[in-house]
Scaffold this motif. Structure first.
Motif: not given
Length: 653
Positions: A50-71
């Motif tokens: 339940g908690s994973s799914f509610s946060a998932m869109d935000m986690v995807a936005f942060l890690l795949f786009e907004e934050l520079d951590t991966a790059s």
């Protein structure tokens, strides 16, 4: 178990490389992570969807786009830092880290397994920036990281995800006021405002009121948006960049269980009769297949609309999925009760506790039960329903709960305080000390006590509570070994004890049916197996099972060991104790606790000069299945038997 199909990393790479627009890409990636998190939790047998799914869109936005951590690199000093304070959403976070290539496939498939991934965030896992799971610490940790970045001249933001129910913990507000005082504009707190706690709405537990206004009062720059709307998230973070000199908070309105229709709030709450069943636990086979089908169908539809090839998954081989252990039903959190169970005796000491509490409530009008948002886990919902006027819901706030109980006791009531042992005894230790110093009487029910279940990881494994309470005057500590002893000890605590009593309770099913002769007698143990060569003392259903297994294995080798159940962990009948140990040159104690400060140390103080060897949970408690965790600490029956043989040496050769 149904067939498990995982979306491989190259499929995520394909979607990320496609030119189909940011909104579509991130929505696809979020659903793909949801599907993989579902598979990982089903394979583990427990976890939080339940908690994973509610946060998932935000986690995807942060890690795949907004934050520079991966790059920039996960170890780069100037990287953006993201971590979850609530910790329940870690299956989704692990799924995103797997998609980014940070966590390898073989480790991702070992969620809640020894050497795999802890059930709550742990910095031993690549990409995890902070340990969490014990709620309320994240804003303070984020504040420290943000201050350190500024002090060291490093770039990068610190983004902390919190749950909304988590904001009932008082430490959050200490962190809020200090971060505002320090003008930490590189700190962002995202509140996953799904309006549900473990199984009920926040407004029914402890209402949070106007969260935006609350953060503003503490001096934060605050925005709110739909946490599932990529465009709204982009706009909010763009606005944060334009405001300096103050920390930022985003109140993100979400649906718990987002992405799977029957898991989504509010429908799931209605279908559950007012309680939410998807907070924790693995879905049953039918529910898993329904959820998998919904996610796969929506992913496939969006791929087709975007002109992309259909989704390709990989079958998880049987050996990767792992075989069910004989103790499999002890693996995870039983809140949802939906996971598959191995065949073990149908006995839960915590169920017996809940039933006995209702019976005592009918006999004693002064009995008041206090809860920390864990009524279903602690099996006290029945008391709440029968005696709502004597049930005090305190929310996620153990310190407040204990001090409130102290106030009730001063007015002549008998409070029974409930929470997980790991949180109640440690976080509220000063409050328990203060209450005990008033020489009033409170009963503390310490749920989830001990090493098992081990899947959630070290934040939830309580292996230090006996030592923390044992140092306090006026507190008796006990742990029952079966359902009947649970009822007996609770009855004694309520009707006979003259001081406060802490009752440790295992939360999972008992691994074997343990028959205890006679009735409880304060300070005295009961013999489960006679023996002449040595005596082995243990307590609680898990370790009593291992003690009996060890004695059975030793008996097959001609070594005769007496096994005693010793539920009294810091109060002893001196005469009985001396007589019980007198026939033996060697006494062994099997602790469901660290070797320091448990039953063994108390016995050594009581019987100075006696040869008492303690087997306990050394170091940090191991995460994994019960057999894995017990073997990791050499506390399984076979290991205990071998250790006893080595200790006895030539005398039993």
């Amino acid at each position: 178990m149904p067939l498990l199909n995982l979306i491989p990393k190259h499929e995520f790479d394909r979607v990320r490389a496609a030119n189909v627009g940011s909104d579509t890409t991130l929505s696809l990636l979020a659903d793909m992570c949801r599907l993989n998190a579902l598979v990982a939790v089903k394979r583990a047998g427990s976890g939080h969807l339940g908690s994973s799914f509610s946060a998932m869109d935000m986690v995807a936005f942060l890690l795949f786009e907004e934050l520079d951590t991966a790059s920039l690199g996960w170890e780069h000093p100037d990287r953006d830092v993201y971590f979850s304070s609530k910790g329940h959403d870690v299956p989704g976070l692990y799924a995103a880290l797997f998609a980014l290539g940070v966590i390898p496939r073989e480790r991702f498939l070992r969620l809640r397994r020894l050497g795999g991934l802890d059930g709550h965030p742990d910095v031993g896992v690549p990409g995890i920036e902070a340990n969490s799971g014990s709620l309320g610490m994240g804003i303070s940790k984020g504040r420290g990281m943000a201050w350190a970045k500024r002090h060291l001249g490093r770039r990068g933001r610190v983004v902390v995800m919190t749950g909304d129910g988590e904001l009932q913990e008082g430490q959050n507000y200490e962190g809020l006021q200090a971060a505002a005082q320090e003008r930490l504009d590189n700190l962002v707190v995202v509140v996953d405002r799904n309006e549900l706690q473990s199984d009920k709405p926040t407004d029914e537990i402890v209402s949070l009121g106007d969260l935006e206004q609350r953060f503003r009062i503490f001096g934060w720059h605050v925005l709110s948006c739909d946490g599932h709307d990529v465009g709204a998230l982009q706009e909010a973070f763009a606005a944060f960049r334009d405001v300096s000199g103050t920390p930022h908070a985003l109140i993100a309105h979400t649906l718990k269980g987002k992405g799977v229709s029957f898991m989504e709030h509010p429908l799931a709450l209605v279908e559950g009769g007012g309680t939410y069943r998807w907070h924790a636990g693995a879905p049953d086979d039918e529910s898993f297949e329904r959820a998998f089908g919904e996610l796969a169908e929506r992913i496939g539809r969006h791929l087709a609309v975007s002109g992309l090839q259909p989704l390709r998954t990989e079958l998880v081989r049987v050996e990767e999925a792992g075989a069910a252990s004989a103790s499999g039903s002890l693996e995870g959190e039983p809140e949802s009760g939906a996971g598959e169970r191995a065949k073990v005796p149908n006995e839960y000491v915590v169920e017996a506790y809940g039933q006995a509490l209702v019976e005592l409530g009918r006999r004693h009008d002064q009995l008041v039960v206090l809860d920390a948002d864990l009524a279903s886990d602690c099996r006290i919902r029945a008391f709440e329903l029968e005696f709502p006027e004597r049930f005090l819901e305190c929310g996620i706030a153990e310190q407040d709960m204990v001090s409130a109980a102290a106030g009730l006791a001063r007015q002549g009531l008998l409070p029974v305080v409930n929470s997980f042992a790991a949180f109640l005894v440690s976080r509220a230790n000063e409050q328990i000390y203060n209450q005990a110093s008033e020489k009033s009487k409170v009963v503390y029910a310490l749920h989830y006590a001990g090493l098992i279940p081990a899947g959630p990881g070290k934040s939830h494994q309580s292996v230090r509570d006996i030592s923390l309470l044992g140092a306090l005057p006026n507190v008796t500590i006990v742990q029952p070994g079966n359902a009947e002893e649970t009822r007996e000890l609770l009855l004694w605590a309520v009707e006979e004890a003259t001081e406060s009593v802490a009752i440790r309770l295992a939360i999972g099913p008992s691994p074997r049916r343990i028959e205890l002769p006679g009735r409880i007698e304060p300070g005295r143990g009961r013999e489960l197996r006679a023996g002449r060569d040595a005596i082995l003392l243990a307590y609680g259903p898990v370790m009593l099972n291992e003690a009996l297994t060890a004695a059975e294995l030793l008996g097959a080798r001609g070594i005769d060991v007496s096994v005693r159940n010793m539920p009294w962990l810091n109060r002893f009948d001196d005469v009985w104790l001396a007589e019980a140990l007198a026939p033996y040159d060697d006494a062994f104690v099997l602790e469901d606790h660290a070797p320091v400060g448990g039953l063994g140390d108390a016995l050594r103080r009581e019987l100075p000069g006696s040869a008492i060897t303690v087997f306990g949970v050394g170091g940090w408690p191991a995460c994994g299945t019960p057999p894995e965790a017990l073997r990791a600490h050499a506390l399984d029956g076979a290991s205990v038997a071998s250790r006893i043989v080595r200790a006895l040496g030539a005398r039993v050769a």
